[in-house]
Design an enzyme around this catalytic site. Structure first.
Site, PDB file in Angstrom:
ATOM      1  N   ASN A  11       0.864  -1.180   0.000  1.00  0.00           N
ATOM      2  CA  ASN A  11       0.000   0.000   0.000  1.00  0.00           C
ATOM      3  C   ASN A  11       0.903   1.235   0.000  1.00  0.00           C
ATOM      4  OD1 ASN A  11      -1.784   2.058   0.530  1.00  0.00           O
ATOM      5  ND2 ASN A  11      -2.263   1.399   2.629  1.00  0.00           N
ATOM      6  N   LYS A  13       0.110   4.249  -0.307  1.00  0.00           N
ATOM      7  CA  LYS A  13      -0.541   5.444   0.268  1.00  0.00           C
ATOM      8  C   LYS A  13      -0.318   6.642  -0.674  1.00  0.00           C
ATOM      9  CE  LYS A  13       0.003   3.288   4.701  1.00  0.00           C
ATOM     10  NZ  LYS A  13       0.062   3.398   6.149  1.00  0.00           N
ATOM     11  N   GLU A  96      -6.594   4.968   8.029  1.00  0.00           N
ATOM     12  CA  GLU A  96      -6.308   6.363   7.691  1.00  0.00           C
ATOM     13  C   GLU A  96      -7.518   7.036   7.066  1.00  0.00           C
ATOM     14  OE1 GLU A  96      -2.692   5.582   5.562  1.00  0.00           O
ATOM     15  OE2 GLU A  96      -1.710   5.089   7.461  1.00  0.00           O
ATOM     16  N   GLU A 164      -5.249  -4.702  11.009  1.00  0.00           N
ATOM     17  CA  GLU A 164      -4.227  -3.658  11.098  1.00  0.00           C
ATOM     18  C   GLU A 164      -4.475  -2.819  12.354  1.00  0.00           C
ATOM     19  OE1 GLU A 164      -2.299  -2.612   7.123  1.00  0.00           O
ATOM     20  OE2 GLU A 164      -4.118  -1.423   7.279  1.00  0.00           O
ATOM     21  N   GLY A 170       2.535   2.480  10.621  1.00  0.00           N
ATOM     22  CA  GLY A 170       3.457   3.587  10.404  1.00  0.00           C
ATOM     23  C   GLY A 170       4.208   4.027  11.653  1.00  0.00           C
TER      24      GLY A 170
HETATM   25  P1  PGA Z   1       2.890   0.429   7.567  1.00  0.00           P
HETATM   26  O1  PGA Z   1       1.391   0.621   6.980  1.00  0.00           O
HETATM   27  O2  PGA Z   1       3.411  -0.873   7.030  1.00  0.00           O
HETATM   28  O3  PGA Z   1       3.631   1.627   7.067  1.00  0.00           O
HETATM   29  O4  PGA Z   1       2.738   0.398   9.048  1.00  0.00           O
HETATM   30  C1  PGA Z   1       0.533  -0.470   6.853  1.00  0.00           C
HETATM   31  C2  PGA Z   1      -0.779  -0.019   6.261  1.00  0.00           C
HETATM   32  O5  PGA Z   1      -1.213   1.085   6.600  1.00  0.00           O
HETATM   33  O6  PGA Z   1      -1.392  -0.723   5.458  1.00  0.00           O
END
Ligand code: PGA
Length: 247
Positions: A11, A13, A96, A164, A170
């Site tokens: 992902n 983002k 998010e 998650e 993050g």
């Molecule tokens: P991350 O994000 O691996 O940067 O923690 C995971 C996600 O939001 O799908």
């Protein structure tokens, strides 16, 4: 129980890998069948990435879509539009969007219907905040969120669940193996309650600060059918290492 096929989904983002062409070249050269690999670029890159990866084993997904098929929704993208750009799957209910944009589970369920109507795969993300976990409500919250994010008549063969925990996304602080095992077990129980035996086979991915440093603790967990990866999916060396570890 049949072990579901493993998947890994990157992902991106609101980011793009630094050297996009070189990144895609590495992915396109991949010949292994497992795990199933997908990347979810920002919508503006969807068509380009899909075109470059056409004919390879790598699937391309969208990060979200609108529940309506079309209409006066300035700035939004429908499931048919992202599909036309090359998406075969769509992330839905990412924290998010739930947290930052106030998306409700009811809205997520309508998006699942929109995505599945186009015979795309819906990846439904669920997970608790740190405050909810510390209040001892991680399991009940996540189950409620999951069940209300899944529409009546969901097509199970085109559904993936991603657990998650919000506090792990993050932050560099992944959930530990016990926490993942426990929550995936709770989610499995809820899926079986809701769907009966077919709920046994639904893949549950883990997401939240997955990196090459912790994948070897996460990959062997029996209920982990793969990973949804944010930050580490932007770096091709890290992403390739994760793909290999899940193979
Ligand atoms: P991350 O994000 O691996 O940067 O923690 C995971 C996600 O939001 O799908």
């Amino acid at each position: 129980m049949r072990r579901p096929e493993r998947s890994i989904i990157g992902n991106w983002k609101m980011n793009a890998p630094e050297a996009l062409e070189a990144y895609l070249e590495v992915l396109a050269a991949r010949t292994d069948k497992l795990p199933a690999v997908a990347v979810c670029p920002p919508a503006t890159l969807l068509a380009q990435v899909a075109r470059t990866l056409e004919g390879t084993s790598i699937a391309v997904g969208a990060q979200d879509c609108h529940p309506a098929e079309q209409g006066a929704f300035t700035g939004d993208l429908s499931a048919p539009l992202v599909q036309r750009a090359g998406a075969r799957l769509c992330l839905l209910g990412h924290s998010e969007r739930r947290q930052g944009l106030g998306e409700t589970s009811e809205l997520v369920a309508r998006k699942v219907q929109a995505v599945q109507r186009r015979t795309m795969t819906a990846v439904v993300c669920v997970g608790e905040t740190l405050a909810t976990r510390e209040a001892g409500l991680a399991a009940s919250f996540t189950v409620d969120q999951l069940l209300s994010s899944l529409p009546e008549g969901a097509a199970l063969e085109r559904l993936l669940i991603a657990y998650e925990p919000v506090w792990a996304i993050g932050t560099g602080r992944s959930a530990n193996a016990n926490e993942i095992e426990e929550m995936h077990g709770v989610i499995r129980g809820a899926l079986v309650d809701r769907f009966g035996a077919p709920g046994q086979g639904l893949p549950i991915l883990y997401g939240g600060s997955v990196t090459p440093a912790n994948i070897h603790a996460i990959a062997p967990i029996a209920e982990v059918a793969g990973c949804l990866v944010g930050g580490a999916s932007l770096d091709i060396a890290a992403f390739a290492a994760l793909i290999e570890a899940l193979g």
